[in-house]
Every structure is written in C-alpha cells, then in structure tokens.
Design a protein around this motif. Structure first.
Motif, PDB file in Angstrom:
ATOM      1  N   ARG A 200       0.833  -1.205   0.000  1.00 51.40           N
ATOM      2  CA  ARG A 200       0.000   0.000   0.000  1.00 51.40           C
ATOM      3  C   ARG A 200       0.865   1.251   0.000  1.00 51.40           C
ATOM      4  NH1 ARG A 200      -5.174   0.281   0.698  1.00 51.40           N
ATOM      5  NH2 ARG A 200      -6.466  -1.457   1.396  1.00 51.40           N
ATOM      6  N   ALA A 224      -6.229  -9.496  -1.667  1.00 52.10           N
ATOM      7  CA  ALA A 224      -7.604  -9.146  -2.047  1.00 52.10           C
ATOM      8  C   ALA A 224      -8.375  -8.565  -0.875  1.00 52.10           C
ATOM      9  CB  ALA A 224      -8.314 -10.385  -2.593  1.00 52.10           C
ATOM     10  N   GLY A 227      -8.118  -4.943  -0.216  1.00 57.45           N
ATOM     11  CA  GLY A 227      -8.688  -4.046  -1.211  1.00 57.45           C
ATOM     12  C   GLY A 227      -7.755  -3.708  -2.351  1.00 57.45           C
ATOM     13  N   LEU A 228      -6.601  -4.379  -2.440  1.00 55.99           N
ATOM     14  CA  LEU A 228      -5.694  -4.154  -3.565  1.00 55.99           C
ATOM     15  C   LEU A 228      -6.275  -4.820  -4.811  1.00 55.99           C
ATOM     16  CD1 LEU A 228      -2.298  -4.684  -1.721  1.00 55.99           C
ATOM     17  CD2 LEU A 228      -3.459  -2.529  -2.230  1.00 55.99           C
ATOM     18  N   ASP A 229      -6.026  -4.224  -5.967  1.00 56.55           N
ATOM     19  CA  ASP A 229      -6.757  -4.588  -7.172  1.00 56.55           C
ATOM     20  C   ASP A 229      -5.798  -5.026  -8.286  1.00 56.55           C
ATOM     21  OD1 ASP A 229      -8.498  -4.810  -9.306  1.00 56.55           O
ATOM     22  OD2 ASP A 229      -9.332  -2.792  -9.102  1.00 56.55           O
ATOM     23  N   SER A 230      -6.087  -6.171  -8.896  1.00 55.58           N
ATOM     24  CA  SER A 230      -5.248  -6.658  -9.988  1.00 55.58           C
ATOM     25  C   SER A 230      -5.285  -5.740 -11.200  1.00 55.58           C
ATOM     26  CB  SER A 230      -5.687  -8.069 -10.397  1.00 55.58           C
ATOM     27  OG  SER A 230      -7.019  -8.050 -10.912  1.00 55.58           O
ATOM     28  N   ALA A 231      -6.328  -4.913 -11.321  1.00 59.54           N
ATOM     29  CA  ALA A 231      -6.425  -4.007 -12.469  1.00 59.54           C
ATOM     30  C   ALA A 231      -5.380  -2.901 -12.396  1.00 59.54           C
ATOM     31  CB  ALA A 231      -7.823  -3.401 -12.539  1.00 59.54           C
ATOM     32  N   THR A 232      -4.994  -2.516 -11.190  1.00 65.63           N
ATOM     33  CA  THR A 232      -4.027  -1.424 -11.026  1.00 65.63           C
ATOM     34  C   THR A 232      -2.687  -1.890 -10.472  1.00 65.63           C
ATOM     35  OG1 THR A 232      -4.973  -0.960  -8.847  1.00 65.63           O
ATOM     36  CG2 THR A 232      -5.824   0.306 -10.714  1.00 65.63           C
ATOM     37  N   ASP A 251     -12.165 -15.855  -7.621  1.00 71.12           N
ATOM     38  CA  ASP A 251     -12.457 -14.439  -7.445  1.00 71.12           C
ATOM     39  C   ASP A 251     -11.244 -13.692  -6.902  1.00 71.12           C
ATOM     40  OD1 ASP A 251     -12.755 -15.967  -5.100  1.00 71.12           O
ATOM     41  OD2 ASP A 251     -14.011 -14.436  -4.160  1.00 71.12           O
ATOM     42  N   ARG A 254      -8.497 -13.567  -9.917  1.00 75.24           N
ATOM     43  CA  ARG A 254      -8.891 -12.921 -11.178  1.00 75.24           C
ATOM     44  C   ARG A 254      -7.970 -11.749 -11.531  1.00 75.24           C
ATOM     45  NH1 ARG A 254     -13.467 -11.131  -9.642  1.00 75.24           N
ATOM     46  NH2 ARG A 254     -14.687 -12.991 -10.167  1.00 75.24           N
ATOM     47  N   HIS A 256      -4.766 -11.686 -12.230  1.00 71.71           N
ATOM     48  CA  HIS A 256      -3.337 -11.828 -11.961  1.00 71.71           C
ATOM     49  C   HIS A 256      -2.678 -12.674 -13.055  1.00 71.71           C
ATOM     50  CE1 HIS A 256      -3.637  -9.681  -8.240  1.00 71.71           C
ATOM     51  NE2 HIS A 256      -4.517 -10.543  -7.742  1.00 71.71           N
TER      52      HIS A 256
END
Length: 382
Positions: A200, A224, A227-232, A251, A254, A256
């Motif tokens: 973070r 996950a 709240g960390l996101d694979s999209a960013t 879920d 997803r 990665h």
C-alpha cells in the motif's frame, strides 16, 4: 547364466524412484507432480511397458523437508538399487539431492522451473530456465503495466536467485525495484499482513511473486482482502498455477498473471487428450498445471530413452536422451544435446472470471534453454 535366470532377469520390472511431498507446506503443488508422474507410468505400462517390462515406482514422501529428500534419495539408490529418481519441486530439495546422485552416478529428473545457473550431468531439467519464463514476463510487464516492481517471495534459494535475475532484467529494461520482502516457506496468512501494508505504501505498478506452496493462497487472499486490485497492481508470478488458483478461489486470483510453459488452455489434441486422461484418473475437479505437465512428459522422455538404451546406466541414458523430441501437452519439446535442458514453450496467462488462465501472449515456437543467460537478447512474445 541359465535360460531360466535370463528369462527372470529380462522380465524384471524397471524400478524408478519417485520423491514428491504429500505432506508439508509444498504438498499442494508436489502432489500434482506425483499425479503427472503416475499417469505417465500407467500409460507406459498399459502400452506394454518398455521392452515388455513394466515400470514400477518406488515412492517416498519427503514431507517438504530438504534433509529428508537427501536421505530418501540415498535410500533409493543404495537400498532400493534405483538409479533414476523423478522428483523435487523446490530448488533447495534439488540441491540437497544433487550430491547424492552425483556421488552415486544416478539421474535426477527434475520437472520444475528453476533459477538457472546450474548444469549437472546427473540432472535432467524439464522445467523452465529464466530465459524461458522470466525474460518474456519482464518484457510484457514493462511494456504494458509499468516500471515499478515490488518483489515478494518465499525465503529460500529459488525466490532469492530468481529475484536477482529478474532485477537485472527489469533494470536493463529501464524499470526499478521499489521493495523486496520474504516470508518463511510455511508462512501463514498473518505473515503477509505487514507485506500488504508495504505494498500500500510503496504503490508499485507490479508485484512479482515467487511465493510457493500453500503460502501462495494466503498471499493472494490477504492481497484481495486489503482491497488491492489486480487491475491497477497485478501480481505477476512464475509459480502460481491452476492448482493454487483453485485453492485460493478464482475471485481472488482474477486478473493476476503467470508465465509458464503450460496452461490448461493450450490448444491442440495433445493437450486435450492429456487433460481427458488426467481427469479420468484423478477426477474432473483436479486441475493440471505446468508442474504436473512437466512431470508427465519427462516420464515419457525417460521411456523413449530407455527403450533406445536398453539399460538404466546413466551414461547410456544420457546419450540416448540427447536431441530426443516428443509431442508434449504444451507442444513439441526437445532435449538439448549436452545441456540436459529442454526446449520449452514460453507463454503468459491471465486468470479469467472462471479461474482459468487465458493465454494472452506466447512465443511462436519452443525456446532453447539458456541456463547461464549467455545470450541476453530479448525473447518477445506475440
């Protein structure tokens, strides 16, 4: 020798050693290698064996402990009179077994990606070297996801050496490593809480993971839940396979990424036939992965080499293995003459909504292994 004694000798089975952990923190992945090995043995025996003699595995469970790997390897070679050993996932267990097979002139058949910088005449390397996975993954990430990397790994030889190699690739490509953290091999979910906190704070573009075994599931789940996101901030790995994805939940996985020679989604009849046999033997819900596939095809390579050699003597087998080629589930693979490494496919997959790896990049053909990275030319994927 009497005719009866000669008949008994020629009818004796070919005995091989099998060393994969069915207990301990690496059992999650090593049991898939055991399954790939046993499936291939079943197929060889159902087809009549090798020169009419069946292959019989002598199996021990080293319990994810390096000292036990070494002890069982010595037991196999001295007490069980076995000269070929199929086994090991962790590089530390391979390095524990290596002095045994070198001293007693056996062959370790090693079906796992590794850090390179090794070439023993007593090891057959059928997993990827860094130029067959790390280099392509680095190029892909730098071109599409950013320049800032954070390394997270299990604390033993493979992650540290793999990260050393990846750091060189990243820096040569204009990127930077903004953080590096390690956890014990038997890490729990709690061990990843401070690492997620570091992620973070550092806010890298990419997390490069060399976490292995059951700890992989804890890392991705903790990631996950924070709240960390694979999209960013995708996690990109060389060690996360379909098996770990199933364990952590699709879920969680997803988006990665993993670089590997094999994914279940590889097109072609060789793979579809392999998956059908694998699922028939072990159940429809049992995923195959890069490690199971390498364990499977290396046993078939052994079968072909032994059929040509007619003996388990290491020197003769090595000679018959040189330049041997077969159609593996990943595609055509071939053993290199003189190096003990295989030409393997280079692919990158991203986990989709169903928990499968969608192949998003792949080389046009198998890549020769370059374990010492003598050639530093880029290996772009299409």
């Amino acid at each position: 020798m009497t005719a009866e004694r000669e008949r008994r000798r020629t009818e004796e089975p070919w005995r091989v050693g099998v060393l994969f952990s069915c207990s301990g923190p690496l059992a999650l992945i090593e049991q898939t290698q055991l399954k790939g090995t046993l499936l291939a043995i079943d197929e060889i025996n159902e087809a009549g064996g090798i020169d009419g003699r069946e292959v019989v595995p002598v199996i021990y469970d080293p319990g994810s402990d390096d000292a036990s790997f070494a002890a069982h390897a010595q037991r196999l070679m001295l007490d069980d009179q076995v000269s070929c050993i199929f086994g090991c996932y962790a590089s530390s267990s391979r390095k524990a077994v290596l002095p045994v097979v070198e001293r007693l002139d056996g062959l370790l058949w090693y079906p796992t990606l590794y850090e390179g910088f090794e070439n023993s005449a007593n090891v057959v390397y059928t997993g990827a070297a860094p130029n067959q996975n790390s280099l392509a993954l680095c190029d892909y990430l730098l071109g599409r996801h950013g320049q800032r990397f954070f390394f997270v790994g299990s604390d033993y030889v493979y992650p540290r050496e793999s990260n050393r190699v990846m750091r060189a690739f990243i820096e040569t490509g204009g990127g930077e490593v903004v953080g590096e953290a390690y956890v014990p091999l038997n890490a729990t979910r709690h061990d990843f809480v401070p690492i997620v906190r570091q992620l973070r704070q550092a806010a890298p573009d990419i997390v490069f993971s060399t976490v292995v075994g059951q700890a992989t599931t804890f890392f991705y789940q903790c990631f996950a839940e924070a709240g960390l996101d694979s999209a960013t901030m995708p996690i990109a790995s060389l060690t996360t396979s379909e098996t770990e994805v199933r364990a952590m939940g699709h879920d969680v996985a997803r988006g990665h990424l993993t670089a590997a020679s094999y994914f279940q989604g590889v097109a072609g009849s060789s793979n579809s036939d392999f998956l059908a046999r694998f699922r028939k033997r072990f159940g429809d819900r049992e995923p195959a992965n890069m490690c199971a596939e390498a364990a499977y095809f290396q046993m078939h390579l052994f079968s072909r080499a032994l059929a040509a050699a007619g003996t388990m003597e290491s020197d003769v087998l090595r000679t018959c293995l040189a330049d041997l080629e077969l159609e593996a589930p990943q595609g055509p693979v071939r053993m290199a003459s003189g190096s003990g490494h295989a030409r393997l496919w280079t692919r990158i997959g991203r986990v989709d909504d169903a928990g499968e790896f969608e192949i998003i990049a792949e080389a046009g053909g198998p890549t020769p292994a370059d374990p010492y990275l003598v050639s530093h030319g880029r290996n772009p994927t299409a």
